[in-house]
Scaffold this motif. Structure first.
Motif, PDB file in Angstrom:
ATOM      1  N   PHE A  90      23.795  50.120  39.021  1.00 53.98           N
ATOM      2  CA  PHE A  90      24.564  50.395  40.234  1.00 53.98           C
ATOM      3  C   PHE A  90      25.739  49.435  40.351  1.00 53.98           C
ATOM      4  N   PHE A  91      25.477  48.134  40.138  1.00 53.75           N
ATOM      5  CA  PHE A  91      26.551  47.152  40.245  1.00 53.75           C
ATOM      6  C   PHE A  91      27.585  47.319  39.136  1.00 53.75           C
ATOM      7  N   GLY A  92      27.137  47.762  37.973  1.00 54.95           N
ATOM      8  CA  GLY A  92      28.093  48.036  36.907  1.00 54.95           C
ATOM      9  C   GLY A  92      29.055  49.138  37.290  1.00 54.95           C
ATOM     10  N   LYS A  93      28.520  50.216  37.859  1.00 55.73           N
ATOM     11  CA  LYS A  93      29.367  51.321  38.308  1.00 55.73           C
ATOM     12  C   LYS A  93      30.267  50.894  39.457  1.00 55.73           C
ATOM     13  N   LEU A  94      29.709  50.117  40.380  1.00 57.73           N
ATOM     14  CA  LEU A  94      30.501  49.666  41.526  1.00 57.73           C
ATOM     15  C   LEU A  94      31.627  48.739  41.078  1.00 57.73           C
ATOM     16  N   GLY A  95      31.334  47.890  40.096  1.00 58.26           N
ATOM     17  CA  GLY A  95      32.368  46.993  39.575  1.00 58.26           C
ATOM     18  C   GLY A  95      33.520  47.749  38.951  1.00 58.26           C
ATOM     19  N   SER A  96      33.215  48.842  38.246  1.00 64.81           N
ATOM     20  CA  SER A  96      34.285  49.646  37.661  1.00 64.81           C
ATOM     21  C   SER A  96      35.106  50.327  38.742  1.00 64.81           C
ATOM     22  N   ALA A  97      34.465  50.669  39.862  1.00 60.18           N
ATOM     23  CA  ALA A  97      35.194  51.259  40.984  1.00 60.18           C
ATOM     24  C   ALA A  97      36.166  50.253  41.583  1.00 60.18           C
ATOM     25  N   LEU A  98      35.727  48.994  41.673  1.00 59.33           N
ATOM     26  CA  LEU A  98      36.621  47.943  42.189  1.00 59.33           C
ATOM     27  C   LEU A  98      37.803  47.723  41.248  1.00 59.33           C
ATOM     28  N   LEU A  99      37.548  47.795  39.939  1.00 62.39           N
ATOM     29  CA  LEU A  99      38.647  47.669  38.974  1.00 62.39           C
ATOM     30  C   LEU A  99      39.666  48.786  39.154  1.00 62.39           C
ATOM     31  N   SER A 100      39.175  49.999  39.388  1.00 65.60           N
ATOM     32  CA  SER A 100      40.075  51.125  39.613  1.00 65.60           C
ATOM     33  C   SER A 100      40.898  50.920  40.870  1.00 65.60           C
ATOM     34  N   SER A 101      40.256  50.352  41.899  1.00 68.88           N
ATOM     35  CA  SER A 101      40.969  50.090  43.150  1.00 68.88           C
ATOM     36  C   SER A 101      42.059  49.049  42.959  1.00 68.88           C
ATOM     37  N   LEU A 102      41.740  47.981  42.218  1.00 70.93           N
ATOM     38  CA  LEU A 102      42.735  46.934  41.963  1.00 70.93           C
ATOM     39  C   LEU A 102      43.870  47.456  41.099  1.00 70.93           C
ATOM     40  N   ILE A 150      39.356  56.538  42.933  1.00 76.01           N
ATOM     41  CA  ILE A 150      38.595  55.426  43.504  1.00 76.01           C
ATOM     42  C   ILE A 150      37.345  55.943  44.211  1.00 76.01           C
ATOM     43  N   VAL A 151      37.504  57.036  44.960  1.00 74.17           N
ATOM     44  CA  VAL A 151      36.383  57.606  45.710  1.00 74.17           C
ATOM     45  C   VAL A 151      35.297  58.104  44.766  1.00 74.17           C
ATOM     46  N   ILE A 152      35.687  58.760  43.679  1.00 72.80           N
ATOM     47  CA  ILE A 152      34.698  59.254  42.708  1.00 72.80           C
ATOM     48  C   ILE A 152      33.958  58.081  42.064  1.00 72.80           C
ATOM     49  N   SER A 153      34.699  57.024  41.714  1.00 72.13           N
ATOM     50  CA  SER A 153      34.047  55.843  41.125  1.00 72.13           C
ATOM     51  C   SER A 153      33.082  55.200  42.111  1.00 72.13           C
ATOM     52  N   LEU A 154      33.494  55.120  43.381  1.00 75.66           N
ATOM     53  CA  LEU A 154      32.638  54.525  44.409  1.00 75.66           C
ATOM     54  C   LEU A 154      31.371  55.344  44.606  1.00 75.66           C
ATOM     55  N   THR A 155      31.524  56.647  44.767  1.00 77.92           N
ATOM     56  CA  THR A 155      30.360  57.482  45.061  1.00 77.92           C
ATOM     57  C   THR A 155      29.419  57.622  43.870  1.00 77.92           C
ATOM     58  N   THR A 156      29.979  57.728  42.661  1.00 78.37           N
ATOM     59  CA  THR A 156      29.108  57.849  41.485  1.00 78.37           C
ATOM     60  C   THR A 156      28.324  56.567  41.220  1.00 78.37           C
ATOM     61  N   SER A 157      28.783  55.442  41.773  1.00 80.56           N
ATOM     62  CA  SER A 157      28.018  54.207  41.609  1.00 80.56           C
ATOM     63  C   SER A 157      26.635  54.337  42.237  1.00 80.56           C
ATOM     64  N   TYR A 158      26.525  55.159  43.276  1.00 77.04           N
ATOM     65  CA  TYR A 158      25.223  55.339  43.921  1.00 77.04           C
ATOM     66  C   TYR A 158      24.243  56.098  43.032  1.00 77.04           C
ATOM     67  N   SER A 159      24.760  56.891  42.081  1.00 78.80           N
ATOM     68  CA  SER A 159      23.847  57.560  41.151  1.00 78.80           C
ATOM     69  C   SER A 159      23.151  56.546  40.257  1.00 78.80           C
ATOM     70  N   GLY A 160      23.779  55.362  40.096  1.00 80.39           N
ATOM     71  CA  GLY A 160      23.162  54.307  39.299  1.00 80.39           C
ATOM     72  C   GLY A 160      21.943  53.696  39.951  1.00 80.39           C
ATOM     73  N   ILE A 161      21.799  53.904  41.252  1.00 79.76           N
ATOM     74  CA  ILE A 161      20.660  53.325  41.962  1.00 79.76           C
ATOM     75  C   ILE A 161      19.613  54.390  42.292  1.00 79.76           C
ATOM     76  N   SER A 162      19.791  55.593  41.740  1.00 77.47           N
ATOM     77  CA  SER A 162      18.881  56.696  42.056  1.00 77.47           C
ATOM     78  C   SER A 162      17.424  56.366  41.721  1.00 77.47           C
ATOM     79  N   SER A 189      31.044  54.757  34.023  1.00 77.06           N
ATOM     80  CA  SER A 189      31.959  54.967  35.150  1.00 77.06           C
ATOM     81  C   SER A 189      33.410  54.794  34.724  1.00 77.06           C
ATOM     82  N   LEU A 190      33.683  53.782  33.903  1.00 73.93           N
ATOM     83  CA  LEU A 190      35.045  53.551  33.408  1.00 73.93           C
ATOM     84  C   LEU A 190      35.536  54.703  32.537  1.00 73.93           C
ATOM     85  N   ALA A 191      34.608  55.386  31.885  1.00 78.32           N
ATOM     86  CA  ALA A 191      34.993  56.450  30.955  1.00 78.32           C
ATOM     87  C   ALA A 191      35.821  57.530  31.622  1.00 78.32           C
ATOM     88  N   VAL A 192      35.536  57.806  32.907  1.00 82.05           N
ATOM     89  CA  VAL A 192      36.297  58.827  33.632  1.00 82.05           C
ATOM     90  C   VAL A 192      37.770  58.444  33.695  1.00 82.05           C
TER      91      VAL A 192
END
Length: 505
Positions: free
Chosen positions: A348-360, A135-147, A412-415
């Motif tokens: 960024f939101f696409g990556k963040l959304g996948s992080a939320l899916l991982s959390s759920l 979950i943490v990796i998905s959350l943090t990598t979402s910020y690379s989407g907004i670089s 992000s989901l690929a991981v």
């Protein structure tokens, strides 16, 4: 001290927010093309070179065996500073001549630097959050989407919107910002404390909330006319401040912990309840474990090649589209910075959304499988490429937003999908085999776009203007994405039985 892992999480977020240096390529690619005097095909090869650098990402893993985490970070940042720094000096005529092969090599070096910083971020997340590292990796990598948006914001804060033609600023920022950030967070990486206590849920929820606010603000500053027409630097400075404000979360958790430690009385019932929940979670993790695939098993698996094809026709194709945004914006008369910002913000939101899916998925028993999510993401992405055929700026912006969001979510989901389908034990090798299709797809799909663009551009200036510059390219890319969509449903069908079996158990 329990606050140290949360400070490390903030450091990882900052690193990821500035590590997507390759996403700024469209913002300065036209200027680099003009300075080198090259064709669109050769420019595409420079984008491929950046992706090719990721093939040598294993060097960072090898270095990590012999070097401490902080030193690997500095080496990676220094490599990027050299690769982008020389390009900056060339673009600003501080260096008079750079041969094409030298520019190609510089792009490979710069692209490789991203892998070093990513490796440090992944390992640090696993060390600090061993139970929630996915979950943490998905959350943090979402910020690379907004670089890209972050670098555009920095450029506008430094130059203002009145001087948008100075494209060399992006190369300067790519060179200095990751190195400066690495130096700032260096002391944090010396600590080896893992997260403990009951603050994990509150801390991660707070981080998700702040990430959502940051992404929403990034989109507002890109799409809402009131923000676009503002000439002051304030909106972009606020965006940078929101990313930096993640450091407030550890302070709030520390204050909450101090208050709770004075008032909380732990009963035997509470301890027993937590223990039972931990045992249940461990049992569910064991149930999720399936077959562990080695390399030989992987290459003989039909599921892997289906997955390889889906990722190539989806995530990789989306990355190729992003690499061509500079010329797409130029041909359609749209601001390059605006188009890149839209792609970056929605990515960024696409990556963040996948992080939320991982959390759920980690908290619920019955969830949509990740392969099903992959198939659902491929559908709107395919439609978007055909929407780009319509000669309207609105459809161009909307299509870019959807492609950016889908690409961010897929990458992000690929991981998680790799570990879900092929196991955790050999994850690093298996996932590197998957992402090997990025330079392959970048070359093939980019070659299609470059050949068509050059055939319709002038022989002298090699610049194409108008809807028809990329019309045939979008059509071909749309059919390629449609093939990937069909493959994604085949992959879902073949893996759905095992997913249903794990859900019922």
């Amino acid at each position: 001290m329990f606050i140290y892992p949360w400070i490390t999480l903030v450091a990882i977020i900052w690193l990821q927010a500035v590590n997507g240096t390759n996403t700024t390529f469209p913002a300065y690619s036209s200027a680099l093309k003009s300075r080198l005097g090259i064709s669109q095909l050769n420019l595409n090869n420079l984008a491929v070179a950046s992706d090719l650098g990721k093939v040598f990402g294993w060097c960072s893993g090898l270095a990590l065996i012999h070097l401490p985490l902080w030193l690997v970070l500095i080496v990676g940042a220094a490599i990027g500073a050299f690769g982008y720094g020389v390009q900056f000096l060339f673009l600003t005529t501080k260096i008079s001549t750079v041969e094409y092969w030298q520019a190609f090599l510089l792009c490979v070096i710069a692209g490789n630097s991203i892998c070093w910083i990513n490796t440090v971020c992944y390992v640090a997340a696993m060390q600090k959050f061993p139970d929630e590292h996915g979950i943490v990796i998905s959350l943090t990598t979402s910020y690379s989407g907004i670089s890209a948006k972050v670098y555009i914001a920095m450029a506008e804060v430094i130059l203002g919107k009145t001087n948008p033609n100075n494209k060399s600023i992006y190369l300067l920022l790519n060179s200095l910002v990751p190195l400066a950030t690495a130096i700032i967070v260096l002391p944090v990486l010396h600590d080896t404390t893992s997260v403990v206590g009951d603050e994990k849920k509150v801390g991660l929820s707070s981080m998700f909330f702040m990430a959502g606010l940051t992404g929403a603000y990034a989109i507002l500053t890109t799409t809402v006319p009131e923000f676009i027409t503002i000439k002051q630097r304030m909106p972009m400075a606020i965006l940078l401040g929101m990313i930096m404000s993640t450091c407030l979360v550890p302070l709030l958790l520390k204050a909450r912990f101090n208050i709770a430690s004075k008032n909380k009385v732990t009963t035997i019932h509470e301890v027993t309840k937590r223990t039972v929940e931990e045992v249940r979670e461990e049992g569910q993790m064991e149930e999720r474990k399936g077959r562990e695939y080695r390399v030989w098993d992987l290459v003989r698996s039909l599921e892997f090649w289906l997955y390889f094809g889906v990722y190539g026709c989806g995530g990789t194709l989306g990355l190729v589209y992003a690499n061509n945004l500079g010329q797409i914006a130029q041909s359609r008369g749209v601001s390059e910075a605006a188009l890149v910002s839209i792609s970056s913000s929605f990515g960024f939101f696409g990556k963040l959304g996948s992080a939320l899916l991982s959390s759920l998925a980690s908290r619920r028993k019955h969830v949509v499988s990740k392969t099903a999510s992959l198939a659902m993401l491929m559908v709107p992405m395919t439609i978007s490429f055909f929407l780009l055929l319509i000669p309207s700026k609105i459809f161009l912006l909307a299509g870019t937003a959807i492609i950016g969001m889908s690409t961010g979510a897929i990458t992000s989901l690929a991981v998680s999908i790799t570990s879900e389908l092929f196991g955790f034990k050999h994850f690093a090798i298996n996932h590197n085999l998957l992402v090997a299709n990025i330079p392959i797809g970048s070359f093939l799909f980019g070659y299609i776009a470059a050949r068509i663009y050059d055939s319709r551009g002038g022989e002298v200036h090699r610049v194409c203007n108008g809807v028809w510059c990329f019309h045939q390219t979008f059509l071909i890319w749309g059919f390629i994405c449609a093939v990937g969509t069909a493959l994604s449903f085949v992959l879902y069908y073949r893996t759905s039985r095992s997913h249903q079996a794990s859900s019922l158990s």
